[in-house]
Design a protein around this motif. Structure first.
Motif, PDB file in Angstrom:
ATOM      1  N   ILE A 114       0.868  -1.183   0.000  1.00 22.55           N
ATOM      2  CA  ILE A 114       0.000   0.000   0.000  1.00 22.55           C
ATOM      3  C   ILE A 114       0.902   1.229   0.000  1.00 22.55           C
ATOM      4  O   ILE A 114       1.768   1.360   0.872  1.00 22.55           O
ATOM      5  N   ILE A 115       0.728   2.064  -0.990  1.00 22.38           N
ATOM      6  CA  ILE A 115       1.519   3.291  -1.094  1.00 22.38           C
ATOM      7  C   ILE A 115       0.634   4.452  -0.680  1.00 22.38           C
ATOM      8  O   ILE A 115      -0.373   4.740  -1.333  1.00 22.38           O
ATOM      9  N   ARG A 116       1.010   5.093   0.415  1.00 23.23           N
ATOM     10  CA  ARG A 116       0.277   6.285   0.843  1.00 23.23           C
ATOM     11  C   ARG A 116       0.932   7.501   0.218  1.00 23.23           C
ATOM     12  O   ARG A 116       2.154   7.566   0.083  1.00 23.23           O
ATOM     13  N   LYS A 117       0.100   8.450  -0.178  1.00 23.72           N
ATOM     14  CA  LYS A 117       0.632   9.612  -0.894  1.00 23.72           C
ATOM     15  C   LYS A 117      -0.084  10.880  -0.470  1.00 23.72           C
ATOM     16  O   LYS A 117      -1.221  10.830  -0.010  1.00 23.72           O
ATOM     17  N   GLY A 118       0.630  11.983  -0.628  1.00 26.28           N
ATOM     18  CA  GLY A 118       0.096  13.262  -0.183  1.00 26.28           C
ATOM     19  C   GLY A 118       0.164  13.405   1.328  1.00 26.28           C
ATOM     20  O   GLY A 118      -0.607  14.156   1.929  1.00 26.28           O
ATOM     21  N   PHE A 119       1.106  12.679   1.954  1.00 28.63           N
ATOM     22  CA  PHE A 119       1.190  12.670   3.422  1.00 28.63           C
ATOM     23  C   PHE A 119       2.016  13.807   3.983  1.00 28.63           C
ATOM     24  O   PHE A 119       2.072  13.991   5.189  1.00 28.63           O
ATOM     25  N   GLU A 122       2.945  20.050   2.987  1.00 29.42           N
ATOM     26  CA  GLU A 122       3.233  21.073   1.976  1.00 29.42           C
ATOM     27  C   GLU A 122       3.251  20.555   0.543  1.00 29.42           C
ATOM     28  O   GLU A 122       3.538  21.325  -0.374  1.00 29.42           O
ATOM     29  N   LEU A 123       3.002  19.257   0.340  1.00 26.40           N
ATOM     30  CA  LEU A 123       3.140  18.704  -1.010  1.00 26.40           C
ATOM     31  C   LEU A 123       2.046  17.683  -1.280  1.00 26.40           C
ATOM     32  O   LEU A 123       1.874  16.740  -0.511  1.00 26.40           O
ATOM     33  N   ASP A 124       1.317  17.885  -2.382  1.00 26.25           N
ATOM     34  CA  ASP A 124       0.284  16.927  -2.763  1.00 26.25           C
ATOM     35  C   ASP A 124       0.896  15.886  -3.687  1.00 26.25           C
ATOM     36  O   ASP A 124       1.999  16.054  -4.211  1.00 26.25           O
ATOM     37  N   SER A 125       0.188  14.792  -3.898  1.00 27.65           N
ATOM     38  CA  SER A 125       0.646  13.766  -4.818  1.00 27.65           C
ATOM     39  C   SER A 125      -0.551  13.113  -5.482  1.00 27.65           C
ATOM     40  O   SER A 125      -1.331  12.422  -4.832  1.00 27.65           O
ATOM     41  N   PHE A 130       5.312   9.805  -8.585  1.00 27.33           N
ATOM     42  CA  PHE A 130       5.968  11.076  -8.271  1.00 27.33           C
ATOM     43  C   PHE A 130       4.973  12.026  -7.630  1.00 27.33           C
ATOM     44  O   PHE A 130       3.832  12.142  -8.075  1.00 27.33           O
ATOM     45  N   GLU A 131       5.430  12.748  -6.616  1.00 25.18           N
ATOM     46  CA  GLU A 131       4.556  13.729  -5.976  1.00 25.18           C
ATOM     47  C   GLU A 131       4.397  14.944  -6.897  1.00 25.18           C
ATOM     48  O   GLU A 131       4.991  14.999  -7.973  1.00 25.18           O
ATOM     49  N   ASN A 132       3.571  15.893  -6.506  1.00 18.25           N
ATOM     50  CA  ASN A 132       3.205  16.965  -7.438  1.00 18.25           C
ATOM     51  C   ASN A 132       4.316  17.961  -7.743  1.00 18.25           C
ATOM     52  O   ASN A 132       4.154  18.782  -8.637  1.00 18.25           O
ATOM     53  N   ASP A 133       5.454  17.863  -7.038  1.00 18.60           N
ATOM     54  CA  ASP A 133       6.618  18.639  -7.486  1.00 18.60           C
ATOM     55  C   ASP A 133       7.247  17.982  -8.718  1.00 18.60           C
ATOM     56  O   ASP A 133       8.156  18.540  -9.322  1.00 18.60           O
ATOM     57  N   ARG A 134       6.716  16.790  -9.071  1.00 21.22           N
ATOM     58  CA  ARG A 134       7.147  15.994 -10.223  1.00 21.22           C
ATOM     59  C   ARG A 134       8.579  15.489 -10.073  1.00 21.22           C
ATOM     60  O   ARG A 134       9.185  15.074 -11.056  1.00 21.22           O
ATOM     61  N   LYS A 135       9.141  15.525  -8.872  1.00 22.33           N
ATOM     62  CA  LYS A 135      10.516  15.071  -8.657  1.00 22.33           C
ATOM     63  C   LYS A 135      10.605  14.019  -7.566  1.00 22.33           C
ATOM     64  O   LYS A 135      11.386  13.084  -7.662  1.00 22.33           O
ATOM     65  N   THR A 136       9.823  14.221  -6.485  1.00 19.88           N
ATOM     66  CA  THR A 136       9.949  13.346  -5.325  1.00 19.88           C
ATOM     67  C   THR A 136       9.330  11.989  -5.629  1.00 19.88           C
ATOM     68  O   THR A 136       8.159  11.899  -6.010  1.00 19.88           O
ATOM     69  N   ASP A 160      -9.339  11.289 -14.133  1.00 20.49           N
ATOM     70  CA  ASP A 160      -8.710  12.524 -14.613  1.00 20.49           C
ATOM     71  C   ASP A 160      -7.661  13.090 -13.656  1.00 20.49           C
ATOM     72  O   ASP A 160      -7.037  14.103 -13.973  1.00 20.49           O
ATOM     73  N   TYR A 161      -7.443  12.468 -12.520  1.00 20.68           N
ATOM     74  CA  TYR A 161      -6.401  12.952 -11.598  1.00 20.68           C
ATOM     75  C   TYR A 161      -5.448  11.831 -11.220  1.00 20.68           C
ATOM     76  O   TYR A 161      -4.419  11.645 -11.868  1.00 20.68           O
ATOM     77  N   CYS A 162      -5.768  11.069 -10.212  1.00 19.64           N
ATOM     78  CA  CYS A 162      -4.770  10.115  -9.727  1.00 19.64           C
ATOM     79  C   CYS A 162      -4.533   8.962 -10.690  1.00 19.64           C
ATOM     80  O   CYS A 162      -3.401   8.508 -10.833  1.00 19.64           O
TER      81      CYS A 162
END
Ligand code: VGL
Ligand code: ZN
Length: 216
Positions: A114-119, A122-125, A130-136, A160-162
């Motif tokens: 299970i991959i949790r994201k947007g945790f 300061e950063l959404d995913s 890749f998180e929304n900085d498109r790098k992490t 249309d999003y995740c």
């Protein structure tokens, strides 16, 4: 469908209460993805493949919440310290809440990761990779490559999003990507977003199949 299932992952994207009818960021018919995804995960796992799930997992006061930005409302976009044009949403998928839990009928037994994201506050995913900085990185790429996975089948919320960001990143990382088209539903904001996401996925070589055809 001729697939080497031992090299195939089924990725269940954000099948959580807040994206289902009655939830904080409800996607129309969001709960309808559960049954085809359960069938697919039993099939893939039963044929030696892997099943993973993502879980949108935000702290209170998350940067993607309109309520965290004074004078802003849901649907507005803001430039944050890390992301230009972050879309703002209602508070959703707050860590540990019922809204963040998986739909009660989703079969988690075959899910081995299970991959949790947007945790991070300061950063959404949106993407599973890749998180929304498109790098992490989330670490999913390394997990898949270490297992020799070559094909990723995806379904879940929202088209249309995740699902979109996950599928595009996955394809750009060199995987064969298949979206189970009866096992996804979209937000549809802004209008036309589902159609443009599907068009972009198709023109990037992402394939669309009905879940029933994937199990033949
Ligand atoms: C999602 C908007 C905000 C999704 C998550 O799962 O598609 N969309 N957070
Ligand atoms: Zn979110």
């Amino acid at each position: 469908m001729v697939l080497d299932y031992k090299k195939t992952l089924l990725l269940l994207i954000d099948v959580q209460n807040d994206f289902c009818p009655g939830g904080a960021l409800a996607v129309g018919e969001g709960d309808r993805v559960v049954q085809p995804l359960n069938a697919l995960s039993a099939f893939i796992a039963g044929n030696g493949g892997r099943v993973a799930a993502t879980q949108d997992w935000h702290p209170q006061g998350h940067v993607s919440f309109a309520s965290s930005h004074s004078g802003k409302k849901t649907g507005d976009a803001v430039d944050t310290s890390l992301v230009m044009g972050q879309t703002l949403w209602p508070d959703h998928c707050v860590q540990g809440t019922t809204g963040a839990a998986f739909h009660k009928d989703l079969n988690l037994s075959p899910v081995s990761m299970i991959i949790r994201k947007g945790f991070r506050k300061e950063l959404d995913s949106y993407s599973a990779f890749f998180e929304n900085d498109r790098k992490t990185q989330t670490g999913l790429e390394g997990w898949l490559k270490s297992l020799g996975i070559e094909t990723v089948i995806m379904g879940g919320l929202a088209t249309d999003y995740c699902v979109f960001f996950s599928a595009m990143d996955c394809r750009n990382l060199g995987f064969k990507v298949i979206v189970a088209n009866d096992a996804v539903r979209g937000v549809g904001f802004p209008s036309g977003s589902v159609e443009s996401a599907v068009g972009a996925m198709k023109s990037n070589g992402i394939e669309f199949f009905a879940s029933g055809d994937l199990m033949k």
